[in-house]
Motif scaffolding. Sequence first.
Motif, PDB file in Angstrom:
ATOM      1  N   TRP A  26       1.023  -1.028  -0.005  1.00 22.46           N
ATOM      2  CA  TRP A  26      -0.178  -0.028  -0.277  1.00 22.46           C
ATOM      3  C   TRP A  26       0.956   1.408   0.009  1.00 22.46           C
ATOM      4  O   TRP A  26       2.077   1.153   0.291  1.00 22.46           O
ATOM      5  N   TYR A  27       0.365   2.377  -0.488  1.00 23.86           N
ATOM      6  CA  TYR A  27       1.257   3.571  -0.685  1.00 23.86           C
ATOM      7  C   TYR A  27       0.700   4.616   0.084  1.00 23.86           C
ATOM      8  O   TYR A  27      -0.572   5.018   0.158  1.00 23.86           O
ATOM      9  N   GLU A  28       1.534   5.494   0.566  1.00 21.45           N
ATOM     10  CA  GLU A  28       1.190   6.606   1.375  1.00 21.45           C
ATOM     11  C   GLU A  28       1.932   7.719   0.788  1.00 21.45           C
ATOM     12  O   GLU A  28       2.983   7.745   0.499  1.00 21.45           O
ATOM     13  N   LEU A  29       0.900   8.896   0.993  1.00 20.39           N
ATOM     14  CA  LEU A  29       1.556  10.175   0.467  1.00 20.39           C
ATOM     15  C   LEU A  29       1.672  11.077   1.520  1.00 20.39           C
ATOM     16  O   LEU A  29       0.909  11.395   2.473  1.00 20.39           O
ATOM     17  N   THR A  30       3.088  11.415   1.713  1.00 23.99           N
ATOM     18  CA  THR A  30       3.483  12.035   3.115  1.00 23.99           C
ATOM     19  C   THR A  30       4.437  13.092   2.902  1.00 23.99           C
ATOM     20  O   THR A  30       5.158  13.189   1.540  1.00 23.99           O
ATOM     21  N   ASP A  31       4.722  14.041   3.624  1.00 29.61           N
ATOM     22  CA  ASP A  31       5.677  14.734   3.644  1.00 29.61           C
ATOM     23  C   ASP A  31       7.001  14.566   4.433  1.00 29.61           C
ATOM     24  O   ASP A  31       7.856  15.269   4.747  1.00 29.61           O
ATOM     25  N   GLN A  33       6.543  14.054   7.612  1.00 28.65           N
ATOM     26  CA  GLN A  33       6.063  13.928   9.186  1.00 28.65           C
ATOM     27  C   GLN A  33       4.335  13.946   9.024  1.00 28.65           C
ATOM     28  O   GLN A  33       4.281  12.988  10.084  1.00 28.65           O
ATOM     29  N   PHE A  34       3.777  14.315   8.234  1.00 24.89           N
ATOM     30  CA  PHE A  34       2.204  13.889   8.215  1.00 24.89           C
ATOM     31  C   PHE A  34       1.879  12.971   6.975  1.00 24.89           C
ATOM     32  O   PHE A  34       2.578  13.286   6.003  1.00 24.89           O
ATOM     33  N   SER A  35       0.779  12.376   7.013  1.00 26.57           N
ATOM     34  CA  SER A  35       0.241  11.686   6.085  1.00 26.57           C
ATOM     35  C   SER A  35      -0.808  12.435   5.333  1.00 26.57           C
ATOM     36  O   SER A  35      -1.639  12.894   6.390  1.00 26.57           O
ATOM     37  N   TYR A  36      -0.573  12.396   4.181  1.00 27.97           N
ATOM     38  CA  TYR A  36      -1.857  13.396   3.470  1.00 27.97           C
ATOM     39  C   TYR A  36      -2.891  12.305   2.588  1.00 27.97           C
ATOM     40  O   TYR A  36      -3.878  12.638   2.102  1.00 27.97           O
ATOM     41  N   GLY A  37      -2.531  11.097   2.354  1.00 23.17           N
ATOM     42  CA  GLY A  37      -3.464  10.015   1.801  1.00 23.17           C
ATOM     43  C   GLY A  37      -2.763   8.779   1.619  1.00 23.17           C
ATOM     44  O   GLY A  37      -1.739   8.519   2.044  1.00 23.17           O
ATOM     45  N   LYS A  38      -3.618   7.707   1.457  1.00 24.96           N
ATOM     46  CA  LYS A  38      -3.214   6.153   1.377  1.00 24.96           C
ATOM     47  C   LYS A  38      -3.880   5.573   0.180  1.00 24.96           C
ATOM     48  O   LYS A  38      -5.176   6.120  -0.227  1.00 24.96           O
ATOM     49  N   LEU A  39      -3.171   4.840  -0.462  1.00 25.46           N
ATOM     50  CA  LEU A  39      -3.650   4.078  -1.421  1.00 25.46           C
ATOM     51  C   LEU A  39      -3.505   2.788  -1.454  1.00 25.46           C
ATOM     52  O   LEU A  39      -2.379   2.102  -1.009  1.00 25.46           O
ATOM     53  N   THR A  40      -4.658   1.884  -1.362  1.00 26.75           N
ATOM     54  CA  THR A  40      -4.603   0.554  -1.024  1.00 26.75           C
ATOM     55  C   THR A  40      -5.418  -0.425  -2.204  1.00 26.75           C
ATOM     56  O   THR A  40      -6.278   0.117  -2.725  1.00 26.75           O
ATOM     57  N   TYR A  41      -4.927  -1.547  -2.397  1.00 22.42           N
ATOM     58  CA  TYR A  41      -5.730  -2.535  -3.457  1.00 22.42           C
ATOM     59  C   TYR A  41      -6.372  -3.388  -2.651  1.00 22.42           C
ATOM     60  O   TYR A  41      -5.881  -4.142  -1.592  1.00 22.42           O
ATOM     61  N   CYS A  49      -9.316  -0.353  -6.040  1.00 22.36           N
ATOM     62  CA  CYS A  49      -8.352   0.662  -5.453  1.00 22.36           C
ATOM     63  C   CYS A  49      -9.121   1.398  -4.485  1.00 22.36           C
ATOM     64  O   CYS A  49     -10.069   1.934  -5.023  1.00 22.36           O
ATOM     65  N   LEU A  50      -8.605   1.380  -3.318  1.00 22.17           N
ATOM     66  CA  LEU A  50      -9.131   2.473  -2.330  1.00 22.17           C
ATOM     67  C   LEU A  50      -8.084   3.563  -2.181  1.00 22.17           C
ATOM     68  O   LEU A  50      -7.106   3.519  -1.752  1.00 22.17           O
ATOM     69  N   ILE A 161      -1.073   8.167  -9.019  1.00 19.21           N
ATOM     70  CA  ILE A 161      -0.228   7.021  -8.495  1.00 19.21           C
ATOM     71  C   ILE A 161      -0.844   5.830  -9.140  1.00 19.21           C
ATOM     72  O   ILE A 161      -0.189   5.023  -9.592  1.00 19.21           O
ATOM     73  N   ASN A 162      -2.067   5.514  -8.938  1.00 16.05           N
ATOM     74  CA  ASN A 162      -2.919   4.390  -9.504  1.00 16.05           C
ATOM     75  C   ASN A 162      -2.705   4.236 -10.854  1.00 16.05           C
ATOM     76  O   ASN A 162      -2.506   3.228 -11.333  1.00 16.05           O
ATOM     77  N   LEU A 163      -2.663   5.078 -11.587  1.00 16.00           N
ATOM     78  CA  LEU A 163      -2.777   5.362 -13.128  1.00 16.00           C
ATOM     79  C   LEU A 163      -1.032   4.872 -13.556  1.00 16.00           C
ATOM     80  O   LEU A 163      -1.031   3.942 -14.424  1.00 16.00           O
TER      81      LEU A 163
END
Length: 175
Positions: A26-31, A33-41, A49-50, A161-163
Motif C-alpha cells: 500500500w502507498y502513503e502520500l507523505t511529507d 512528518q504528516f500523512s496526506y493520503g493512502k492508496l490500497t488495493y 483501489c481504495l 499514482i494508481n494510473l
Amino acid sequence: MDQFRSFDQLRVSELPVLRHGFWRPWYELTDGQFSYGKLTYTGALKRTCLLETANGDWVVKRKNWIGRKLVIEQPDGIETGLVTPEIWSSKITLNLNNGLVATFYNKKVLSRTCTWVNEQLGDILNVETKIWSRKKPFIVKMDLDMIKKIPELPLLALLGINLVLLKQAQAAAAS
C-alpha cells in the motif's frame, strides 16, 4: 479520515510516496512528518483501489470485467467520475461529476513524469517515477496555489499514482 492531514495545511510542493509492505503493498502520500493520503488495493487480482484522504474516500474500479474505463465511486456507491484511456494514445481523461475535466499523460516521449493537465488551469500536478527506488517509488509535485483552485487535488494525486501503477503492471504483463 482523521488520521490524514488536509491538503489545505500543506507547506511543501513535493510529496514523496512511500511504499509499505511487499506482498500486498500500500502507498502513503507523505511529507515525512504528516500523512496526506493512502492508496490500497483490494479484491481479487487487485482490481479495486481504495483512495483515502482527509477530504474523503474513493473507490476506483473497472467499469466492467474486460473494459478499459475506470469508475470512481464514493464508498456508499455513488459514482463521482469516470476515467477513460484514449485509444492509440497514452492520454487518460478524467471526467468528474462536478465538471472538472483533466488529462493525464507524459509530456515528453522518454520522460518519467506524468502530468495532470486542465485546459483552463494548465498543469495541475506531476507524478514522477523514481528509478530503482522500491521504498519511495514516486514523488508528487504540485503548485501550492492549485490547492485553492482545485479541491479535488488529493484525489488527482492518488489517482495519478494508481494510473502509473496500472501502466507499469500492463507493461510488465506485455513483456
